[in-house]
Design a protein around this motif. Structure first.
Motif, PDB file in Angstrom:
ATOM      1  N   PRO A  62      41.009  12.066 -56.936  1.00 33.81           N
ATOM      2  CA  PRO A  62      42.223  11.289 -57.207  1.00 33.81           C
ATOM      3  C   PRO A  62      43.444  12.143 -57.556  1.00 33.81           C
ATOM      4  N   SER A  63      43.220  13.283 -58.192  1.00 36.25           N
ATOM      5  CA  SER A  63      44.338  14.131 -58.598  1.00 36.25           C
ATOM      6  C   SER A  63      45.048  14.770 -57.405  1.00 36.25           C
ATOM      7  N   ASP A  64      44.476  14.661 -56.212  1.00 36.07           N
ATOM      8  CA  ASP A  64      45.122  15.209 -55.018  1.00 36.07           C
ATOM      9  C   ASP A  64      46.232  14.302 -54.495  1.00 36.07           C
ATOM     10  N   TYR A  65      46.240  13.042 -54.944  1.00 33.56           N
ATOM     11  CA  TYR A  65      47.276  12.115 -54.492  1.00 33.56           C
ATOM     12  C   TYR A  65      48.588  12.390 -55.222  1.00 33.56           C
ATOM     13  N   PRO A  66      49.726  12.021 -54.624  1.00 33.31           N
ATOM     14  CA  PRO A  66      51.015  12.213 -55.289  1.00 33.31           C
ATOM     15  C   PRO A  66      51.119  11.372 -56.560  1.00 33.31           C
ATOM     16  N   THR A  67      51.956  11.820 -57.474  1.00 33.43           N
ATOM     17  CA  THR A  67      52.250  11.065 -58.687  1.00 33.43           C
ATOM     18  C   THR A  67      53.712  11.266 -59.037  1.00 33.43           C
ATOM     19  N   VAL A  68      54.173  10.581 -60.073  1.00 36.08           N
ATOM     20  CA  VAL A  68      55.568  10.684 -60.493  1.00 36.08           C
ATOM     21  C   VAL A  68      55.901  12.134 -60.842  1.00 36.08           C
ATOM     22  N   GLY A  69      56.980  12.634 -60.245  1.00 38.82           N
ATOM     23  CA  GLY A  69      57.402  14.009 -60.491  1.00 38.82           C
ATOM     24  C   GLY A  69      57.046  14.963 -59.369  1.00 38.82           C
ATOM     25  N   ASP A  70      56.138  14.566 -58.491  1.00 38.62           N
ATOM     26  CA  ASP A  70      55.725  15.437 -57.399  1.00 38.62           C
ATOM     27  C   ASP A  70      56.830  15.582 -56.350  1.00 38.62           C
ATOM     28  N   PHE A  71      56.860  16.749 -55.702  1.00 37.14           N
ATOM     29  CA  PHE A  71      57.679  16.955 -54.513  1.00 37.14           C
ATOM     30  C   PHE A  71      56.766  16.852 -53.297  1.00 37.14           C
ATOM     31  N   VAL A  72      57.182  16.050 -52.314  1.00 38.54           N
ATOM     32  CA  VAL A  72      56.346  15.790 -51.148  1.00 38.54           C
ATOM     33  C   VAL A  72      57.145  16.018 -49.871  1.00 38.54           C
ATOM     34  N   MET A  73      56.420  16.192 -48.763  1.00 36.59           N
ATOM     35  CA  MET A  73      57.036  16.365 -47.456  1.00 36.59           C
ATOM     36  C   MET A  73      56.824  15.095 -46.640  1.00 36.59           C
ATOM     37  N   LEU A  74      57.949  14.542 -46.124  1.00 37.33           N
ATOM     38  CA  LEU A  74      57.952  13.252 -45.446  1.00 37.33           C
ATOM     39  C   LEU A  74      58.352  13.370 -43.979  1.00 37.33           C
ATOM     40  N   ASP A  75      58.039  12.322 -43.216  1.00 41.37           N
ATOM     41  CA  ASP A  75      58.414  12.317 -41.801  1.00 41.37           C
ATOM     42  C   ASP A  75      59.861  11.892 -41.589  1.00 41.37           C
ATOM     43  N   ARG A  76      60.533  11.435 -42.653  1.00 40.01           N
ATOM     44  CA  ARG A  76      61.938  11.031 -42.564  1.00 40.01           C
ATOM     45  C   ARG A  76      62.575  11.159 -43.944  1.00 40.01           C
ATOM     46  N   ASN A  77      63.896  11.116 -43.993  1.00 40.93           N
ATOM     47  CA  ASN A  77      64.581  11.226 -45.277  1.00 40.93           C
ATOM     48  C   ASN A  77      65.518  10.054 -45.535  1.00 40.93           C
ATOM     49  N   GLU A  78      65.353   8.963 -44.779  1.00 39.00           N
ATOM     50  CA  GLU A  78      66.145   7.765 -45.012  1.00 39.00           C
ATOM     51  C   GLU A  78      65.303   6.526 -44.746  1.00 39.00           C
ATOM     52  N   ALA A  79      65.672   5.423 -45.391  1.00 44.66           N
ATOM     53  CA  ALA A  79      64.897   4.190 -45.272  1.00 44.66           C
ATOM     54  C   ALA A  79      65.219   3.489 -43.960  1.00 44.66           C
ATOM     55  N   ALA A  80      64.422   3.738 -42.954  1.00 44.77           N
ATOM     56  CA  ALA A  80      64.614   3.109 -41.647  1.00 44.77           C
ATOM     57  C   ALA A  80      63.276   3.068 -40.923  1.00 44.77           C
ATOM     58  N   GLY A  81      62.999   1.920 -40.271  1.00 44.47           N
ATOM     59  CA  GLY A  81      61.782   1.823 -39.465  1.00 44.47           C
ATOM     60  C   GLY A  81      60.501   1.721 -40.267  1.00 44.47           C
ATOM     61  N   GLY A  82      60.542   1.012 -41.402  1.00 39.94           N
ATOM     62  CA  GLY A  82      59.323   0.849 -42.190  1.00 39.94           C
ATOM     63  C   GLY A  82      59.138   1.938 -43.222  1.00 39.94           C
ATOM     64  N   ASN A  83      57.938   2.004 -43.781  1.00 39.94           N
ATOM     65  CA  ASN A  83      57.660   2.991 -44.819  1.00 39.94           C
ATOM     66  C   ASN A  83      57.650   4.412 -44.262  1.00 39.94           C
ATOM     67  N   ALA A  84      58.185   5.340 -45.033  1.00 40.11           N
ATOM     68  CA  ALA A  84      58.074   6.755 -44.683  1.00 40.11           C
ATOM     69  C   ALA A  84      56.622   7.189 -44.896  1.00 40.11           C
ATOM     70  N   ILE A  85      56.252   8.298 -44.282  1.00 41.91           N
ATOM     71  CA  ILE A  85      54.877   8.793 -44.385  1.00 41.91           C
ATOM     72  C   ILE A  85      54.866  10.147 -45.086  1.00 41.91           C
ATOM     73  N   ILE A  86      54.054  10.239 -46.134  1.00 44.45           N
ATOM     74  CA  ILE A  86      53.886  11.496 -46.865  1.00 44.45           C
ATOM     75  C   ILE A  86      52.804  12.315 -46.176  1.00 44.45           C
ATOM     76  N   HIS A  87      53.149  13.527 -45.753  1.00 46.21           N
ATOM     77  CA  HIS A  87      52.197  14.388 -45.048  1.00 46.21           C
ATOM     78  C   HIS A  87      51.686  15.539 -45.902  1.00 46.21           C
ATOM     79  N   HIS A  88      52.495  15.999 -46.849  1.00 50.16           N
ATOM     80  CA  HIS A  88      52.088  17.153 -47.654  1.00 50.16           C
ATOM     81  C   HIS A  88      52.572  16.990 -49.097  1.00 50.16           C
ATOM     82  N   LEU A  89      51.844  17.590 -50.017  1.00 46.55           N
ATOM     83  CA  LEU A  89      52.192  17.628 -51.436  1.00 46.55           C
ATOM     84  C   LEU A  89      52.458  19.073 -51.820  1.00 46.55           C
TER      85      LEU A  89
END
Length: 362
Positions: A62-89
């Motif tokens: 469970p500790s591998d999942y993102p939590t408040v304060g984490d920096f993550v890498m996403l497939d987009r940087n704006e709210a468009a086309g549904g939920n963004a996808i987190i690929h890396h922590l």
């Protein structure tokens, strides 16, 4: 479009360097979490995100999942086309950990990438040196820098005595005194904040964490609640959230430490005096409970160390060892320790069986 200053939100060069390895992705910071959805702030604004299927498949705990304060890498940087996808922590520089409920012993990250953690304790009946030792163990283990904040000084008529007592357990830790009747303590806390800094407040519910955060925010955005007459606080905050401060930096608001309980502890820093004395004991595995030539026991006899501090140290060691185990598992651990001299549980059972046969005349 307003560009959000991620550097003010804690995006330091170490995160920028690591993020550069993930081409075609965008960096963002987790602001809050609701079940499997995460609220993320990026340079272009806020969006909702979820982890990718590949990310979920690769998770081992469970500790591998993102939590408040984490920096993550996403497939987009704006709210468009549904939920963004987190690929890396991105690699955490600090993390507050608690054990999951039940017997699994799995770790859950409560909040991450905190620079300074303010340990809040009121100067009335909530004041407890043993609790400070407990909080410091958790804080040091997180890799954040602890600062003790004593609240409600206007209700205390023995401030100097309490500060003297605190000095015996808060080795190398800054201590701030605040009052609901003045701005002095607030200004002292404010001195630890600033552009790019992330702070958090922990402590029993009702000791003034929300009041201090409200002052930092310049308003009353967080609901506050007083301690009950018996000084056992009620929860005032049940969800964790990252809050951007107008004066610079961010604060992560956390529930009372009662929810966090004993997780992982860095007792070598919280009890640095005992750790140093232990190195002088005759036996390297000295338990400080009766062995000859024990430097820790000698320090107690000489009045250098209090017996209560040692007792709490030993108690925390046991609690950390047994945290997350159910009653049956705890009992097994205790019996195993009890019969360690005869080779553990297997030989203990054999010994008990042989004694039972002897009593029955076999």
């Amino acid at each position: 479009m307003n560009i959000i200053d991620l550097e003010n939100l804690g995006l330091s060069q170490r995160f920028v360097t690591e993020a550069a390895f993930y081409t075609n992705f965008y960096v963002g910071r987790v602001v809050s979490q609701s079940k499997d959805l995460f609220k993320i702030v990026t340079a272009e604004g806020e969006l909702t995100a979820e982890v990718s299927g590949k990310f979920r498949f690769a998770v081992k705990r469970p500790s591998d999942y993102p939590t408040v304060g984490d920096f993550v890498m996403l497939d987009r940087n704006e709210a468009a086309g549904g939920n963004a996808i987190i690929h890396h922590l991105l690699t955490r520089k600090s993390a507050f950990i608690r054990k999951a409920a039940g017997s699994s012993g799995a770790e859950q990250i409560v909040a991450s990438n905190i620079d300074t953690v303010f340990i809040c304790m009121s100067l009335n009946n909530d004041f407890n040196l043993r609790r400070v030792e407990r909080y410091l163990g958790v804080a040091w283990d997180s890799r954040a820098i602890p600062v003790i904040v004593l609240t409600k000084a206007d209700l205390c008529d023995s401030l100097q005595q309490k500060l003297s007592e605190l000095a015996t357990v808060a080795c190398g830790v800054d201590v701030l005194v605040t009052s609901s009747m003045s701005e002095d303590g607030f200004e002292a806390v404010h001195g630890y904040l600033g552009r790019g800094k992330t702070v958090a407040f922990i402590g029993s519910s009702g000791v003034g964490k929300s009041t201090l955060i409200n002052r930092l925010m310049g308003g009353n955005a967080l609901k506050t609640q007083q301690l009950r007459n018996d000084d056992k606080g009620r929860h005032t905050t049940s969800r964790r959230e990252l809050i951007v401060l107008a004066s610079g930096g961010v604060v992560i608001d956390t529930p009372g430490m009662r929810e966090l309980g004993i997780e992982t502890l860095d007792l070598s820093k919280a009890f640095v005096d005992i750790d140093e004395l232990s190195a002088q004991c005759k036996f390297h595995d000295c338990t400080h409970t009766g062995e000859p030539h024990c430097a820790v026991q000698k320090a107690i006899t000489d009045g250098v160390l209090s017996g209560e501090r040692l007792a709490n140290y030993l108690k925390l060691l046991k609690e950390a060892k047994y945290e997350g185990l159910n009653s049956k598992q705890i009992e097994t651990e205790k019996v195993t320790a009890m019969f360690a001299e005869v080779g553990g549980m297997k030989n203990a059972r054999k010994l008990i069986k042989e004694k039972s046969k002897a009593r029955q005349g076999f």
